[in-house]
Each structure stands twice: as C-alpha cells, then as structure tokens.
Design an enzyme around this catalytic site. Structure first.
Site, PDB file in Angstrom:
ATOM      1  N   ASP A   1       1.003  -1.331   0.053  1.00 15.21           N
ATOM      2  CA  ASP A   1       0.338  -0.484   0.225  1.00 15.21           C
ATOM      3  C   ASP A   1       1.100   1.186  -0.379  1.00 15.21           C
ATOM      4  O   ASP A   1       1.600   1.850   0.785  1.00 15.21           O
ATOM      5  CB  ASP A   1      -1.168   0.069   1.410  1.00 15.21           C
ATOM      6  CG  ASP A   1      -1.939   1.182   1.705  1.00 15.21           C
ATOM      7  OD1 ASP A   1      -1.893   1.840   0.449  1.00 15.21           O
ATOM      8  OD2 ASP A   1      -2.202   1.734   2.166  1.00 15.21           O
TER       9      ASP A   1
ATOM     10  N   ASP B   1      -2.984   2.359  -5.542  1.00 14.82           N
ATOM     11  CA  ASP B   1      -1.895   2.303  -5.596  1.00 14.82           C
ATOM     12  C   ASP B   1      -2.388   1.420  -4.171  1.00 14.82           C
ATOM     13  O   ASP B   1      -0.754   1.455  -3.151  1.00 14.82           O
ATOM     14  CB  ASP B   1      -1.568   3.821  -4.494  1.00 14.82           C
ATOM     15  CG  ASP B   1      -2.521   3.960  -2.505  1.00 14.82           C
ATOM     16  OD1 ASP B   1      -3.779   2.935  -2.886  1.00 14.82           O
ATOM     17  OD2 ASP B   1      -1.923   4.462  -1.748  1.00 14.82           O
ATOM     18  N   GLU B   2      -2.616   0.079  -4.447  1.00 18.05           N
ATOM     19  CA  GLU B   2      -2.777  -1.138  -4.216  1.00 18.05           C
ATOM     20  C   GLU B   2      -2.292  -2.395  -4.308  1.00 18.05           C
ATOM     21  O   GLU B   2      -3.297  -1.959  -5.734  1.00 18.05           O
ATOM     22  CB  GLU B   2      -3.512  -1.700  -3.041  1.00 18.05           C
ATOM     23  CG  GLU B   2      -3.602  -0.169  -1.236  1.00 18.05           C
ATOM     24  CD  GLU B   2      -4.913  -0.759  -0.503  1.00 18.05           C
ATOM     25  OE1 GLU B   2      -5.062  -1.002  -0.708  1.00 18.05           O
ATOM     26  OE2 GLU B   2      -5.740   0.595  -0.647  1.00 18.05           O
TER      27      GLU B   2
END
Ligand code: TTP
Ligand code: CA
Length: 362
Positions: A9, A110-111
């Site tokens: 993350d 973003d993960e």
C-alpha cells in the site's frame, strides 16, 4: 505448501507524489483536494500527508474544514492522470516481484497483492527480504514510500500492511495470525462496513476475538449464511481467495432523454431506475463487477455535467448501484436550478468475476 502473500500500500499516495515533484513542500502539511465544479469552496479532501493528518485532516473531509484545521497547509488540486502514470510504474515494479505475471492483483490505484509462495519457498524470512527489496526498489526508482504486509492470505497481508505506516513492514506468520487479529476492534477487519460494525456492536461484539469466538449459527441467523460464515472465518484469520488479476475492461453505460425537459423528481428517478435495470442486466450478462458509478446530466441548455463515485470494493449489486446513482442524482437536483434534458448512468473500473466468491460478494 502454505501460501505467502504480500500486500503493498503506497503511503499518502497523491500527496507523496506532489511532495516528490516539489521539494519545497518537504516538511509542510500538504492536502490534495478534489475541487467540485463549484470551485474551491465545494471540494473534498482526496488525501493529505502525515503532517496534515496530525491536525485531524482526513480523506473525504470538505476542503474548507481542512483549511480551518490547518490554515498553513498547502492545498493542491488532484492531478489524477499524472498519479495514474506513477501508479502504472509502481505496479510494474510490484508485478515483477510476484511469482508470475498472474500471481499479481492490483486492487486500487495504490494497492496490490503479490503471491510470493514459490519465490520464498514458504519461508517467512525470505519473504521479509522480498518485502524489503520491494520497498527499496519503489523508493529508489519512484522516490516514494510504501508499506508492506506479509501473511498466509490476502486478509492477513492487507491488515498487516496498515499495521505500521508509513514506510513500514509487518510480517505475520500463520501461527501468529490469530494473535495479531484478536485485540483489534471489529471495524478493522478488512471488509466490514459501518452497518455491520454497528450490528455487531449491538450484539456485544467489539473485538475480532469476540467475533471469532461467537457462535457461528448465531452469526448466520443474524447475517445470513454467506456473510455469517464469512464473518466467522475472517475473524479467525481464514481467507482462501486467490491472488488473481482481474482484467479491466471498458465500461457499461446507458443514457436516455426525459419525455420533456424537466426537474420533476418522479420523472427523473423513474427513468434513472430503468437505466439502472439495463446497466445491471448487462453487468450480469458479462459477469463483471464494477468499482465506480458515474451519473451524467445534460441540462436544457445542453451543458453536460458528470458526478462519479468510487466504491471501496468491486460489486455487481443492483442495490449498491441504485443507492449511489440516486445520491449523485439528488446532488445534481440540489445544486442546479435548470431543467434536465437527458440523464445517463455508467459503471466502470470493471473486473471480470472470478467465479470464486470474493470477500465482498457477501
Ligand atoms: P489510500 O491508500 O486510502 O490513502 P493514502 O495512500 O493517501 O494514505 P495511506 O498512507 O493511509 O495509505 O488511498 C490512495 C489514494 O486514493 C489517495 O492518495 C487519494 C485517493 N483517495 C481519494 O481520492 N479519496 C478518498 O476518499 C480516499 C480514501 C483515497
Ligand atoms: Ca495508500
């Protein structure tokens, strides 16, 4: 061999990119705002860096409120296409560290999850080395940091990555999974929303340990078979869903004109309902799920305006589509005075359903 899964993350992603681009922001509170078409006064906070968070600034908070919490903070407008470019570069680094191209699953901008069972041969010390290597690679190539969680399944890995943030790494071995989860409040369990949290609270269930030791049949009687079973399993640290990339496709949408230009709510919402039915039936036929909902209004002067919402996870549910679409439509009605000419609804960020039920199908 038991699986070893990594969840990565990125830390305060949009704000971190802005800091990287403008070194003069270093040490300052940075808030990235999504301004609405009403200009600066109507915007909401997209994200902020950790210095801004110290003042209580949070995602989704009105920018105005954020400004009052820290008048010295630097406010910047979102630059989504640019963040997407950075995301693509980060995702390539992550993908190259997974066991194979397929052992990779991006879950948001973003993960991502990586299955590294083969690369570390099931060994958690090797897994930690891989995690540190990923952090190093992201930092040296993209000049931003991430937090990493490692565990025997996606649920544990995901919860581990948020345990130490920013720039953290948390490794939870299978034998430590239960102990890791136990003391946490149930709302921290990945996949539990506010409604479920409140219901559990009414039942006297506060920690994940309370939930894990609760009678499974009781949970099923309250939440139904699927969700009741999932709650019991998740609280016990069990999650068998595979790391599997869901291929993104295009979008599904429908538009239609009102019988005549109008602001009549009955007329607008009944047409919206028809459009929702059409979209959902296409979603079901194509066996996909969606993660964002967009409503478009074309006004009587032909001006077009759209509003979108990104959901916390992918769904293919009519109720959720309808609820979000109606809220967006209500906002249009509140904000405008002009008659509507045409309305449209669209779902995107589509993902193919894997056949196997994911955590969120319940
Ligand atoms: P998050 O991973 O939830 O947040 P973050 O990366 O900013 O911070 P953290 O260090 O806690 O992980 O979301 C990723 C990006 O998605 C975030 O940088 C901005 C965007 N976003 C929004 O635009 N609106 C929102 O409400 C949230 C939660 C995120
Ligand atoms: Ca993040």
């Amino acid at each position: 061999m038991e699986r070893v899964i990594i969840h990565v993350d990125m830390d305060y992603f949009y704000a971190a990119i802005e800091e990287r681009e403008d070194p003069s922001l270093k040490g300052k509170a940075v808030v990235v705002c999504m301004y609405s078409n009403r200009g600066e006064s109507g915007g909401a906070v997209s994200t902020s860096n950790y210095i801004a968070r110290e003042a209580g600034i949070r995602s989704a908070m009105p920018c105005k409120l954020a400004r009052s919490k820290n008048p010295d903070a630097v406010f910047l407008p979102v630059r989504k296409p640019f963040y997407e470019e950075v995301s693509a570069k980060v995702m390539e680094i992550l993908r190259s560290n997974a066991d194979s191209e397929e052992a990779f699953e991006k879950i948001s901008i973003d993960e991502a999850f990586l299955d590294i069972t083969e690369s570390c041969k099931g060994d958690y010390e090797l897994a930690e080395e891989i995690g540190l290597r990923i952090k190093e690679e992201v930092k040296s190539r993209e000049k931003i940091t991430c937090s990493v969680g490692i565990g025997p399944n996606k649920l544990i890995a995901k919860m581990a990555s948020s345990f130490r943030k920013p720039d953290g790494i948390t490794v939870i071995k299978p034998e430590d999974a239960q102990g890791f989860l136990k003391p946490m409040p149930v709302k921290k369990l990945w996949g539990i929303g506010k409604v479920t949290e409140d219901k559990l609270s009414e039942m006297g269930i506060r920690t994940i340990e309370d939930l894990a030791s609760y009678d499974a049949m009781e949970l099923i009687s309250v939440f139904g078979k699927n969700k009741g079973t999932w709650l019991k399993q998740a609280a016990s640290g069990v999650d068998e869903t595979p790391v599997k990339e869901r291929t993104a496709t295009d979008q599904i949408g429908r538009m239609a004109s009102l019988k005549h230009d109008s602001r009549n709510e009955n007329m607008i919402f009944s047409l919206l309902n028809e459009l929702i039915d059409d979209v959902i039936s296409k979603v079901k036929t194509r066996k996909v799920s969606f993660r964002s909902v967009t409503v478009t209004v074309i006004f009587s002067n032909f001006k077009t305006s759209t509003k979108s919402r990104t959901l916390s996870h992918v769904v293919d549910d009519r109720g959720i589509l309808s609820e979000n679409a109606k809220e967006l439509m209500k906002q249009f009605l509140e904000e405008s005075e002009m008659n509507f000419r045409r309305i449209g609804i669209r779902v995107d960020n589509l993902q193919e359903n894997t056949g196997q039920k994911s955590l969120f199908d319940f």
